[in-house]
Each structure stands twice: as C-alpha cells, then as structure tokens.
Design a protein around this motif. Structure first.
Motif, mmCIF file in Angstrom:
data_model
loop_
_atom_site.group_PDB
_atom_site.id
_atom_site.type_symbol
_atom_site.label_atom_id
_atom_site.label_comp_id
_atom_site.label_asym_id
_atom_site.label_seq_id
_atom_site.Cartn_x
_atom_site.Cartn_y
_atom_site.Cartn_z
ATOM 1 N N SER A 50 0.837 -1.212 0.000
ATOM 2 C CA SER A 50 0.000 0.000 0.000
ATOM 3 C C SER A 50 0.866 1.255 0.000
ATOM 4 N N SER A 63 3.790 1.462 -1.472
ATOM 5 C CA SER A 63 4.299 1.558 -2.843
ATOM 6 C C SER A 63 3.240 2.106 -3.788
ATOM 7 N N ILE A 64 2.001 1.658 -3.619
ATOM 8 C CA ILE A 64 0.906 2.166 -4.463
ATOM 9 C C ILE A 64 0.701 3.655 -4.221
ATOM 10 N N THR A 65 0.757 4.065 -2.959
ATOM 11 C CA THR A 65 0.602 5.475 -2.634
ATOM 12 C C THR A 65 1.757 6.303 -3.197
ATOM 13 N N THR A 71 1.195 6.624 -6.922
ATOM 14 C CA THR A 71 0.104 7.570 -7.157
ATOM 15 C C THR A 71 0.595 9.002 -6.954
ATOM 16 N N SER A 73 -3.671 6.169 -14.828
ATOM 17 C CA SER A 73 -3.223 5.957 -13.454
ATOM 18 C C SER A 73 -4.110 6.761 -12.509
ATOM 19 N N LEU A 121 -8.892 4.498 -4.811
ATOM 20 C CA LEU A 121 -7.648 4.350 -4.062
ATOM 21 C C LEU A 121 -7.919 3.887 -2.631
#
Length: 166
Positions: A91, A93-95, A98, A113, A138
């Motif tokens: 999470s 890494s995703i943030t 983003t 994206s 998200l």
C-alpha cells in the motif's frame, strides 16, 4: 543497508524520473529496489527471536540439521510476520506511485493511473467526479489490500492452526 534504508524514496524517484523517462517496468524495479529493506529487518528479528525457543533448542539437541530446523520451525513463524508487513509495504508503494503520477513524475501522461486522475480532478473543478472517483478507488483498493493481507496472514499462521486442532 542502514544508509540505503534512510534515503528518502519519493525524492530519489522524483530526481531519477526527471533524468530518465519513466515507464511501468522502470518504476516497478525502483520500487522493488527500495521496498524490500523493511521486510528484511522483520524477518531477521523473527529468526533471532526464534533461535532461543525451546523447540529449536530441543531439535538441535536431538541432532536435527540446521536446514531442517530453519525450514520446519523457524521459517513458518517468520513468515507470519513477513505476511503481516507485505500489505503495508504494497500500500505504501501504491501510494508512492500515485503521488509520483499526481506530481507529473510517474508514468507518461497518456498512461492511465490514479495519480493522473487525481491531477485531472484537481485541475478541473467543474468535474468533481474525477477526484472523488480516484479517491474512492484508491481508498477501497488499499483497504481491500490490507484485509486480504490479514486473511492470508491468518491462513498461514501456525499458532492459529495449533489452536484449531487442539
């Protein structure tokens, strides 16, 4: 490793993205390069803790090999802690990805994206649904990732399996 772990990842990614045109695989490689270190600390601490357990000492006293002790006794207990941290690392890494896309340093502008969608929602105040949709996706995605990670951790927890069979 301490120096590498102390580096600010987002700033380094912004600097590297300003030098090289980022693509998906390049960003994925850089995120893997920086995100494995927190997991190593947890696994090492679990191995150091488990070497003093009574059943590990008993297995050594019985003459069981080191590889067998690690594979049968120590690794399942260390895996539970690792599986606890993996959803949080993902999470984060995703943030980070983003955030890079929102700031314009992530994927190319034509790539879809969540960060680009958030940026479009900020730039177009008359299109409120863009920002709300990106934020909702998200938030739901990160929450589901944490819930799935908790379920996987519970499924592989050897202590819970012992309680259910007793």
């Amino acid at each position: 490793m301490e120096i590498w772990q102390g580096m600010p990842v987002l700033y380094l990614l912004i600097i590297l993205a300003s030098i090289v045109e980022p693509n998906f695989w390049w960003l994925l490689g850089l995120m893997l390069l920086f995100s494995w270190m927190s997991l190593v600390d947890v696994v090492r601490a679990e191995f150091l803790r488990a070497r003093n357990f009574d059943y590990v000492k008993a297995a050594k006293a019985m003459g069981v090999g080191e590889f067998t002790i690690i594979h049968r006794h120590v690794l399942p207990n260390a895996m539970v802690s690792a599986l606890t941290f993996i959803p949080f690392i993902l999470s984060g890494s995703i943030t980070t990805l983003t955030s890079l896309d929102f700031l314009g340093f992530g994927l190319p502008a034509d790539a879809p994206s969540l960060g680009e969608m958030l940026k479009q929602g900020k730039d177009n105040p008359q299109s409120v649904w863009l920002g709300i949709t990106a934020f909702t996706v998200l938030a739901v995605m990160l929450s589901l990732l944490i819930f799935i990670g908790e379920a996987v951790r519970d499924a592989f927890n050897p202590r819970k399996l012992l309680k259910e069979t007793a």
